[in-house]
Design a protein around this motif. Structure first.
Motif, PDB file in Angstrom:
ATOM      1  N   SER A 148       0.879  -1.170   0.000  1.00  0.00           N
ATOM      2  CA  SER A 148       0.000   0.000   0.000  1.00  0.00           C
ATOM      3  C   SER A 148       0.917   1.220   0.000  1.00  0.00           C
ATOM      4  CB  SER A 148      -0.916  -0.012   1.232  1.00  0.00           C
ATOM      5  OG  SER A 148      -0.227   0.425   2.375  1.00  0.00           O
ATOM      6  N   PRO A 149       0.373   2.424  -0.132  1.00  0.00           N
ATOM      7  CA  PRO A 149       1.247   3.603  -0.134  1.00  0.00           C
ATOM      8  C   PRO A 149       2.085   3.747   1.141  1.00  0.00           C
ATOM      9  CG  PRO A 149      -0.906   4.177  -0.991  1.00  0.00           C
ATOM     10  CD  PRO A 149      -1.013   2.773  -0.472  1.00  0.00           C
ATOM     11  N   ALA A 150       1.570   3.309   2.277  1.00  0.00           N
ATOM     12  CA  ALA A 150       2.277   3.513   3.542  1.00  0.00           C
ATOM     13  C   ALA A 150       2.899   2.242   4.134  1.00  0.00           C
ATOM     14  CB  ALA A 150       1.330   4.121   4.570  1.00  0.00           C
ATOM     15  N   TYR A 151       2.418   1.064   3.718  1.00  0.00           N
ATOM     16  CA  TYR A 151       2.844  -0.179   4.357  1.00  0.00           C
ATOM     17  C   TYR A 151       3.114  -1.289   3.345  1.00  0.00           C
ATOM     18  CZ  TYR A 151       0.726   2.085   8.412  1.00  0.00           C
ATOM     19  OH  TYR A 151       0.392   2.980   9.391  1.00  0.00           O
ATOM     20  N   VAL A 152       3.901  -2.268   3.807  1.00  0.00           N
ATOM     21  CA  VAL A 152       4.037  -3.545   3.112  1.00  0.00           C
ATOM     22  C   VAL A 152       3.476  -4.578   4.080  1.00  0.00           C
ATOM     23  CG1 VAL A 152       5.635  -5.276   2.210  1.00  0.00           C
ATOM     24  CG2 VAL A 152       6.084  -2.849   1.821  1.00  0.00           C
ATOM     25  N   TYR A 153       2.585  -5.440   3.589  1.00  0.00           N
ATOM     26  CA  TYR A 153       1.963  -6.472   4.406  1.00  0.00           C
ATOM     27  C   TYR A 153       2.488  -7.824   3.966  1.00  0.00           C
ATOM     28  CZ  TYR A 153      -1.419  -2.747   5.329  1.00  0.00           C
ATOM     29  OH  TYR A 153      -2.008  -1.566   5.681  1.00  0.00           O
ATOM     30  N   VAL A 154       3.045  -8.576   4.908  1.00  0.00           N
ATOM     31  CA  VAL A 154       3.519  -9.927   4.630  1.00  0.00           C
ATOM     32  C   VAL A 154       2.667 -10.870   5.472  1.00  0.00           C
ATOM     33  CG1 VAL A 154       5.483 -11.503   4.635  1.00  0.00           C
ATOM     34  CG2 VAL A 154       5.854  -9.055   4.245  1.00  0.00           C
ATOM     35  N   VAL A 155       1.871 -11.705   4.799  1.00  0.00           N
ATOM     36  CA  VAL A 155       0.971 -12.635   5.487  1.00  0.00           C
ATOM     37  C   VAL A 155       1.642 -14.003   5.514  1.00  0.00           C
ATOM     38  CG1 VAL A 155      -1.327 -13.666   5.527  1.00  0.00           C
ATOM     39  CG2 VAL A 155      -1.018 -11.332   4.646  1.00  0.00           C
ATOM     40  N   MET A 156       1.826 -14.528   6.727  1.00  0.00           N
ATOM     41  CA  MET A 156       2.543 -15.789   6.897  1.00  0.00           C
ATOM     42  C   MET A 156       1.746 -16.758   7.757  1.00  0.00           C
ATOM     43  SD  MET A 156       6.353 -14.278   7.627  1.00  0.00           S
ATOM     44  CE  MET A 156       5.808 -13.215   8.939  1.00  0.00           C
TER      45      MET A 156
END
Length: 112
Positions: free
Chosen positions: A96-104
């Motif tokens: 996203s513009p403000a975050y990186v999401y890593v789903v584990m």
């Protein structure tokens, strides 16, 4: 993002549910944190019994460490492809513009 009300110990509590792709989490369910990220307990929206760990990396102060994040995601993808029981699998990675999401995959096993 949406807002839900859950009953906790007889009181209605307002919670912000953050949706990331097919996963969701609340900021109240913290598993851990580091210098650049927070890790939350989340779940798959279509299968609420499937728990996941959602690593939320803030982009704001990470310009210098962005290469490390890219390498980490690359390594996680390669390890996930091995399908080994002793490795935590990465389910998804979103931006996203403000975050990186890593789903584990979430692991409650003790690490030594």
């Amino acid at each position: 993002m949406c807002v839900v009300f859950w009953q906790v110990k007889g009181k209605l509590v307002k919670m912000e549910v953050i949706q990331v792709g097919e996963y969701e989490f609340t900021k109240q369910d913290i598993i851990g944190h580091g210098a650049f990220a927070m890790v939350y307990k989340g779940r798959k929206r279509r299968n609420a019994s499937q728990s996941v760990a959602v690593k939320v990396v803030t982009k704001k102060g990470i310009q210098k460490a962005s290469e490390i994040l890219v390498k980490e995601i690359k390594i996680l993808r390669e390890l996930t492809a091995l399908h080994h029981t002793n490795l935590v699998a990465m389910h998804d990675c979103m931006d996203s513009p403000a975050y990186v999401y890593v789903v584990m995959e979430v692991s409650w096993r003790k690490l030594f």
